[in-house]
Enzyme design. Structure first.
Site, mmCIF file in Angstrom:
data_model
loop_
_atom_site.group_PDB
_atom_site.id
_atom_site.type_symbol
_atom_site.label_atom_id
_atom_site.label_comp_id
_atom_site.label_asym_id
_atom_site.label_seq_id
_atom_site.Cartn_x
_atom_site.Cartn_y
_atom_site.Cartn_z
ATOM 1 C CG ASP A 39 -1.976 1.013 1.244
ATOM 2 O OD1 ASP A 39 -2.414 1.415 0.153
ATOM 3 O OD2 ASP A 39 -2.405 1.417 2.353
ATOM 4 C CG HIS A 40 -0.583 4.860 0.391
ATOM 5 N ND1 HIS A 40 -1.003 5.883 -0.421
ATOM 6 C CD2 HIS A 40 -1.669 4.460 1.096
ATOM 7 C CE1 HIS A 40 -2.300 6.102 -0.222
ATOM 8 N NE2 HIS A 40 -2.733 5.237 0.686
ATOM 9 C CG HIS A 65 -5.245 7.888 4.311
ATOM 10 N ND1 HIS A 65 -4.371 8.505 3.452
ATOM 11 C CD2 HIS A 65 -5.602 6.728 3.691
ATOM 12 C CE1 HIS A 65 -4.198 7.758 2.376
ATOM 13 N NE2 HIS A 65 -4.933 6.683 2.499
ATOM 14 N N GLY A 66 -7.424 7.811 8.231
ATOM 15 C CA GLY A 66 -7.464 8.090 9.665
ATOM 16 C C GLY A 66 -8.865 8.368 10.181
ATOM 17 C CG HIS A 116 -6.639 4.476 -0.286
ATOM 18 N ND1 HIS A 116 -5.365 4.128 0.105
ATOM 19 C CD2 HIS A 116 -6.783 3.961 -1.535
ATOM 20 C CE1 HIS A 116 -4.778 3.446 -0.861
ATOM 21 N NE2 HIS A 116 -5.618 3.340 -1.868
#
Length: 289
Positions: free
Chosen positions: A83-84, A186-187, A214
């Site tokens: 990922d990423h 994200h998060g 995501h």
């Protein structure tokens, strides 16, 4: 059993469902994720993100072979994804370990540079039979930049994926999957996410390939159904599984403050908490739309 990411994604396209892609950073998380998939009898993708190494949590060299081992011995289909990835050499390392798909994230780069590097990632991935994910538009939240620094981005319309540009990006790069920005982050969401489903639909129409969401932790059930209906086939999930583990530990100390908790006791608590949270997510994602 270890399977290719393409096998899981092709099945998701055929059945109009989503595949859960779960980032893991510890053995307890890995065990909980695999056990959850086995509980419900569904295939999953296990991921490791470059940022986990840059933050000093664990390295790809350390955890990669362990993920592969668990994938091979799982009772359900398991694919393994990087990922990423922001560095082509790092992507190659994941391929050498045995990962079945990779992501090149050049979203912070100028458009033409993102295209050029993504083409290289696609050429490398396809050479080894590995599926490749790219990103266009800037994901909100904590994101690793291409100079290996963490950047915190707000949810801004200007960072959303442009559908016409996405179509051009996919045609020029030959990507297999596209991660896009449409109100996701994200998060932890500071407030309930407002996802632009119409934009997502347009991106899907312009690109014609499986899309990746995501920042899926914290999204409600209705929105999961909508994104899957509009082309999202891979759903990345980490934050709420991680929170479930930490909350389990916190709850144990609060309920039995005088107990001498050993580290293995805490590891079991975290594994079971992740297992429960991920099990629910897999069931949600695998509902045909």
């Amino acid at each position: 059993m270890l399977v290719t990411t393409r096998e899981l994604i092709d099945n998701a396209v055929k059945r109009n469902i989503g595949v859960g892609a779960f980032n893991v950073t510890t053995l307890s998380m890995l065990q909980g994720v695999i056990e959850a998939a086995e509980d419900v009898g569904k295939g999953i993708i296990v991921e490791f993100a470059t940022s986990h190494e840059t933050r000093g949590i664990i390295t790809l060299d350390e955890i990669g072979p362990v993920i592969m081992q668990y994938a091979r011995r799982a009772k359900v289909p398991v694919a393994v994804h990087l990922d990423h990835g922001v560095d082509l050499d790092y992507l190659k390392k994941a391929i050498d370990i045995g990962f079945t798909s990779i992501m090149y994230d050049g979203s912070r780069l100028p458009y033409e540079e993102n295209i050029a590097n993504t083409i290289k990632a696609v050429e490398m991935g396809h050479k080894y039979g590995v599926m490749v994910e790219g990103e266009l538009g800037k994901m909100a939240g904590n994101t690793l930049t291409n100079d290996f620094k963490m950047e915190v981005r707000d949810v801004k319309r200007e960072n959303y994926t442009n559908p016409d540009q996405a179509g051009d990006f996919v045609r020029k790069t030959g990507l297999d999957m596209l991660a896009c920005s449409f109100g996701n982050a994200h998060g932890i969401y500071k407030e309930p996410p407002v996802l632009d489903i119409e934009l997502l639909h347009e991106i899907q129409e312009k690109t014609g390939i499986p899309l990746v969401m995501h920042g899926s932790s914290g999204v409600n059930e209705e929105d999961y159904a909508k994104v899957i209906k509009n082309g999202v086939r891979k759903i990345n999930y980490y934050t709420y599984a991680s929170l479930a583990a930490s909350n389990a530990v916190r709850g144990a100390f609060e309920s039995e403050p005088d107990k001498f908790w050993k580290v293995h006791d805490l590891a079991v608590l975290m594994r079971e908490a992740v297992r429960e949270k991920v099990r629910s997510a897999i069931i949600l994602f695998s509902q045909p739309q």
